[in-house]
Design a protein around this motif. Sequence first.
Motif, PDB file in Angstrom:
ATOM      1  N   PRO A   1      -3.496   2.131 -16.177  1.00 40.08           N
ATOM      2  CA  PRO A   1      -1.837   2.167 -15.231  1.00 40.08           C
ATOM      3  C   PRO A   1      -1.069   1.766 -16.067  1.00 40.08           C
ATOM      4  O   PRO A   1      -1.251   0.490 -17.091  1.00 40.08           O
ATOM      5  CB  PRO A   1      -2.460   1.452 -13.818  1.00 40.08           C
ATOM      6  CG  PRO A   1      -3.526   0.501 -14.101  1.00 40.08           C
ATOM      7  CD  PRO A   1      -4.209   0.806 -15.283  1.00 40.08           C
ATOM      8  N   ASP A   2       0.476   2.344 -16.074  1.00 39.29           N
ATOM      9  CA  ASP A   2       1.170   1.344 -16.712  1.00 39.29           C
ATOM     10  C   ASP A   2       2.171   1.113 -15.757  1.00 39.29           C
ATOM     11  O   ASP A   2       3.154   1.863 -15.640  1.00 39.29           O
ATOM     12  CB  ASP A   2       1.596   2.728 -17.313  1.00 39.29           C
ATOM     13  CG  ASP A   2       2.462   2.551 -18.251  1.00 39.29           C
ATOM     14  OD1 ASP A   2       3.020   1.070 -18.655  1.00 39.29           O
ATOM     15  OD2 ASP A   2       3.914   3.296 -19.106  1.00 39.29           O
ATOM     16  N   PHE A   3       2.154  -0.319 -15.864  1.00 37.29           N
ATOM     17  CA  PHE A   3       3.341  -0.851 -14.899  1.00 37.29           C
ATOM     18  C   PHE A   3       4.187  -0.961 -15.272  1.00 37.29           C
ATOM     19  O   PHE A   3       5.392  -0.979 -14.566  1.00 37.29           O
ATOM     20  CB  PHE A   3       2.032  -2.240 -14.025  1.00 37.29           C
ATOM     21  CG  PHE A   3       1.106  -1.943 -13.043  1.00 37.29           C
ATOM     22  CD1 PHE A   3       1.643  -0.875 -12.306  1.00 37.29           C
ATOM     23  CD2 PHE A   3       0.055  -2.418 -13.975  1.00 37.29           C
ATOM     24  CE1 PHE A   3      -0.134  -0.899 -11.262  1.00 37.29           C
ATOM     25  CE2 PHE A   3      -1.184  -2.380 -12.691  1.00 37.29           C
ATOM     26  CZ  PHE A   3      -1.444  -1.430 -12.146  1.00 37.29           C
ATOM     27  N   ALA A   4       4.551  -1.405 -17.079  1.00 37.93           N
ATOM     28  CA  ALA A   4       5.953  -1.172 -17.434  1.00 37.93           C
ATOM     29  C   ALA A   4       6.786   0.006 -16.749  1.00 37.93           C
ATOM     30  O   ALA A   4       8.069  -0.397 -17.696  1.00 37.93           O
ATOM     31  CB  ALA A   4       5.387  -1.426 -18.775  1.00 37.93           C
ATOM     32  N   ALA A   5       6.368   1.006 -16.922  1.00 39.12           N
ATOM     33  CA  ALA A   5       7.113   1.875 -16.551  1.00 39.12           C
ATOM     34  C   ALA A   5       7.503   1.806 -15.653  1.00 39.12           C
ATOM     35  O   ALA A   5       9.101   2.989 -15.496  1.00 39.12           O
ATOM     36  CB  ALA A   5       6.265   3.236 -16.960  1.00 39.12           C
ATOM     37  N   LEU A   6       7.377   1.277 -14.892  1.00 40.17           N
ATOM     38  CA  LEU A   6       7.825   1.511 -13.170  1.00 40.17           C
ATOM     39  C   LEU A   6       9.393   0.950 -13.419  1.00 40.17           C
ATOM     40  O   LEU A   6       8.670  -0.843 -13.955  1.00 40.17           O
ATOM     41  CB  LEU A   6       6.716   1.070 -12.079  1.00 40.17           C
ATOM     42  CG  LEU A   6       5.486   1.848 -11.902  1.00 40.17           C
ATOM     43  CD1 LEU A   6       4.874   0.658 -11.498  1.00 40.17           C
ATOM     44  CD2 LEU A   6       6.055   3.072 -11.646  1.00 40.17           C
ATOM     45  N   PRO A   7      10.567   0.922 -13.089  1.00 44.83           N
ATOM     46  CA  PRO A   7      10.746   0.237 -12.508  1.00 44.83           C
ATOM     47  C   PRO A   7      11.243  -1.658 -11.976  1.00 44.83           C
ATOM     48  O   PRO A   7       9.451  -2.323 -11.557  1.00 44.83           O
ATOM     49  CB  PRO A   7      11.831   0.688 -10.956  1.00 44.83           C
ATOM     50  CG  PRO A   7      11.534   1.755 -10.992  1.00 44.83           C
ATOM     51  CD  PRO A   7      10.199   2.013 -11.826  1.00 44.83           C
ATOM     52  N   GLY A   8      11.525  -2.369 -12.572  1.00 48.19           N
ATOM     53  CA  GLY A   8      11.134  -3.915 -12.709  1.00 48.19           C
ATOM     54  C   GLY A   8       9.984  -3.701 -12.317  1.00 48.19           C
ATOM     55  O   GLY A   8       9.737  -5.471 -12.764  1.00 48.19           O
ATOM     56  N   GLY A   9       8.716  -3.352 -13.877  1.00 48.28           N
ATOM     57  CA  GLY A   9       7.620  -3.669 -13.738  1.00 48.28           C
ATOM     58  C   GLY A   9       6.553  -3.547 -12.699  1.00 48.28           C
ATOM     59  O   GLY A   9       5.528  -3.857 -13.003  1.00 48.28           O
ATOM     60  N   GLY A  10       7.160  -2.922 -11.838  1.00 46.80           N
ATOM     61  CA  GLY A  10       6.328  -2.166 -10.385  1.00 46.80           C
ATOM     62  C   GLY A  10       6.379  -3.771  -9.259  1.00 46.80           C
ATOM     63  O   GLY A  10       5.800  -3.605  -8.536  1.00 46.80           O
TER      64      GLY A  10
ATOM     65  N   LEU B   1       0.475  -0.617  -0.034  1.00 49.11           N
ATOM     66  CA  LEU B   1       0.358   0.216  -0.107  1.00 49.11           C
ATOM     67  C   LEU B   1       0.860   0.842   0.306  1.00 49.11           C
ATOM     68  O   LEU B   1       2.261   1.092   1.129  1.00 49.11           O
ATOM     69  CB  LEU B   1      -0.967   0.435   1.609  1.00 49.11           C
ATOM     70  CG  LEU B   1      -1.970   1.174   1.235  1.00 49.11           C
ATOM     71  CD1 LEU B   1      -2.723   0.650  -0.041  1.00 49.11           C
ATOM     72  CD2 LEU B   1      -2.623   0.727   2.661  1.00 49.11           C
ATOM     73  N   GLY B   2       0.847   2.522  -0.714  1.00 47.79           N
ATOM     74  CA  GLY B   2       1.291   3.466  -0.947  1.00 47.79           C
ATOM     75  C   GLY B   2       2.346   2.759  -2.047  1.00 47.79           C
ATOM     76  O   GLY B   2       3.609   4.386  -2.473  1.00 47.79           O
ATOM     77  N   SER B   3       3.071   1.615  -2.250  1.00 52.32           N
ATOM     78  CA  SER B   3       3.725   1.772  -3.302  1.00 52.32           C
ATOM     79  C   SER B   3       3.827   2.193  -4.517  1.00 52.32           C
ATOM     80  O   SER B   3       2.582   2.791  -5.040  1.00 52.32           O
ATOM     81  CB  SER B   3       4.715  -0.169  -3.454  1.00 52.32           C
ATOM     82  OG  SER B   3       3.238  -0.276  -4.047  1.00 52.32           O
ATOM     83  N   ALA B   4       5.040   1.962  -5.021  1.00 53.91           N
ATOM     84  CA  ALA B   4       4.997   3.155  -6.708  1.00 53.91           C
ATOM     85  C   ALA B   4       3.962   2.316  -7.293  1.00 53.91           C
ATOM     86  O   ALA B   4       3.500   2.905  -8.375  1.00 53.91           O
ATOM     87  CB  ALA B   4       6.381   2.560  -7.587  1.00 53.91           C
ATOM     88  N   ALA B   5       3.627   1.062  -7.630  1.00 52.99           N
ATOM     89  CA  ALA B   5       2.593   0.595  -8.414  1.00 52.99           C
ATOM     90  C   ALA B   5       1.076   0.285  -8.370  1.00 52.99           C
ATOM     91  O   ALA B   5       0.239   1.113  -8.749  1.00 52.99           O
ATOM     92  CB  ALA B   5       3.000  -1.157  -8.501  1.00 52.99           C
ATOM     93  N   ASN B   6       0.963   0.772  -6.513  1.00 48.51           N
ATOM     94  CA  ASN B   6      -0.597   1.232  -6.390  1.00 48.51           C
ATOM     95  C   ASN B   6      -0.551   2.307  -6.069  1.00 48.51           C
ATOM     96  O   ASN B   6      -1.747   2.814  -6.549  1.00 48.51           O
ATOM     97  CB  ASN B   6      -0.094   0.943  -4.480  1.00 48.51           C
ATOM     98  CG  ASN B   6      -1.184   1.500  -4.016  1.00 48.51           C
ATOM     99  OD1 ASN B   6      -1.609   2.378  -2.860  1.00 48.51           O
ATOM    100  ND2 ASN B   6      -2.560   0.839  -4.367  1.00 48.51           N
ATOM    101  N   LEU B   7      -0.133   3.377  -6.037  1.00 46.89           N
ATOM    102  CA  LEU B   7      -0.167   4.777  -6.360  1.00 46.89           C
ATOM    103  C   LEU B   7      -0.057   4.859  -7.970  1.00 46.89           C
ATOM    104  O   LEU B   7      -0.778   5.921  -8.275  1.00 46.89           O
ATOM    105  CB  LEU B   7       1.793   5.667  -5.866  1.00 46.89           C
ATOM    106  CG  LEU B   7       1.353   6.376  -4.476  1.00 46.89           C
ATOM    107  CD1 LEU B   7       2.534   6.654  -4.298  1.00 46.89           C
ATOM    108  CD2 LEU B   7       0.055   6.890  -3.800  1.00 46.89           C
ATOM    109  N   GLU B   8       0.450   4.420  -8.504  1.00 46.37           N
ATOM    110  CA  GLU B   8       0.192   4.511  -9.977  1.00 46.37           C
ATOM    111  C   GLU B   8      -0.904   4.118 -10.739  1.00 46.37           C
ATOM    112  O   GLU B   8      -1.883   4.422 -11.308  1.00 46.37           O
ATOM    113  CB  GLU B   8       0.926   3.786 -11.244  1.00 46.37           C
ATOM    114  CG  GLU B   8       0.962   3.263 -12.346  1.00 46.37           C
ATOM    115  CD  GLU B   8       0.679   4.278 -13.208  1.00 46.37           C
ATOM    116  OE1 GLU B   8       0.848   4.660 -14.793  1.00 46.37           O
ATOM    117  OE2 GLU B   8       1.093   5.937 -12.806  1.00 46.37           O
ATOM    118  N   ALA B   9      -1.411   2.386  -9.908  1.00 43.48           N
ATOM    119  CA  ALA B   9      -2.855   2.136 -10.047  1.00 43.48           C
ATOM    120  C   ALA B   9      -3.821   3.205  -9.357  1.00 43.48           C
ATOM    121  O   ALA B   9      -5.032   3.967 -10.496  1.00 43.48           O
ATOM    122  CB  ALA B   9      -2.778   0.899  -9.755  1.00 43.48           C
TER     123      ALA B   9
END
Length: 263
Positions: A254-263, A236-244
Motif C-alpha cells: 500500500p502507498d499511504f504517503a499518496a493519501l491526503p495527510g499520509g492517510g 473501516l472503509g476509510s481511504a487508508a483502509n481501502l488502499e490497504a
Amino acid sequence: MVPILTTTDNDRVRTLTLNRPDALNAFDEALYDELTEALRGAADDPGVGVVLLTGSGRAFCAGTDLKEMYARSTDPDFVPGEHGFLGLIDALAEFDKPLVVAANGLGVGLGLTVLGFADLALASTEARFRCPFTSLGVAPEAASSYLLPHLVGRQNAAWLLLSAEWISAQQAHDMGLVWQVCPPEDLMGAAQQHAATIAARPTSSLRAVKATMIAPLRDEIAAARERENAQFAELLGSAANLEALTAFAEGREPDFAALPGGG
C-alpha cells in the motif's frame, strides 16, 4: 464437506482446531460463528475442564479473512454471520474455564490478540506473530490496546501495535506474550499435557481461580473494546483502509504517503 473447526475430547480437554489451512486459518463469518458456538458449548459442558485452541497446517491463524473484509467494506449486500467478530470476542471474554492456546504457526491479527485471552499460551519455534492494524489502516481489536500492555508492557505493546512488524516465537516468549516455546513436533504434546494437568482439578476451583484473576480486568477490557470498536468503525472503509485492501487484492504494497495527510 470438510469442517472449518474440528473438535476432539481427551482427559477433559476439548481441543478446538481452526481448519481453513488453505486460507491460513483466517476467520471468515462462518468460522467466527462456529468458534463462538464451540466456546459456549464447552463452557456449558460438564465433561470439559479446559479448552485447547490450535490451528491446522502451517498457520495458527491469519486473523480476519481480508477478501471478506474487502467485501464487507465495499458490498452493500454483504451478509454478516450470526455472531461475527464481536460475538467471538464476547465469547472469549465470557469464557469461564481455562483456555490454553497452542500457536502452531504464524499468528496475525486475531491470531495474536487472542493470546490476551489465553490463560496459558504455547508456541512452536516456527511460529511468528504480527499485529497488522496500522498496515491495514484500522484500529486495534479484541481489547488488545489494554490486554497487550498488561501482558507484555507498554513499550513492547506499542511496538506490536504501531509497527505492524513480525516478531519471532522467541521474541514473543521473551516479552511474555507466550509462556513456553517448543519444537514443532513437541508442541501439541506439551500443550495437551499442561491442559490435562489443569483439567484434572475440580471445575469449580478452576472457575474460581479464573474468575478472581479476571475480575479486576473485566471493566477495563469492556472499556477498551468500546473505544476500539468506535475507532475501527470510523476507519473501516476509510481511504487508508481501502488502499490497504486494494493493494492486498492487487498483490502490491500500500502507498499511504499518496493519501491526503499520509492517510
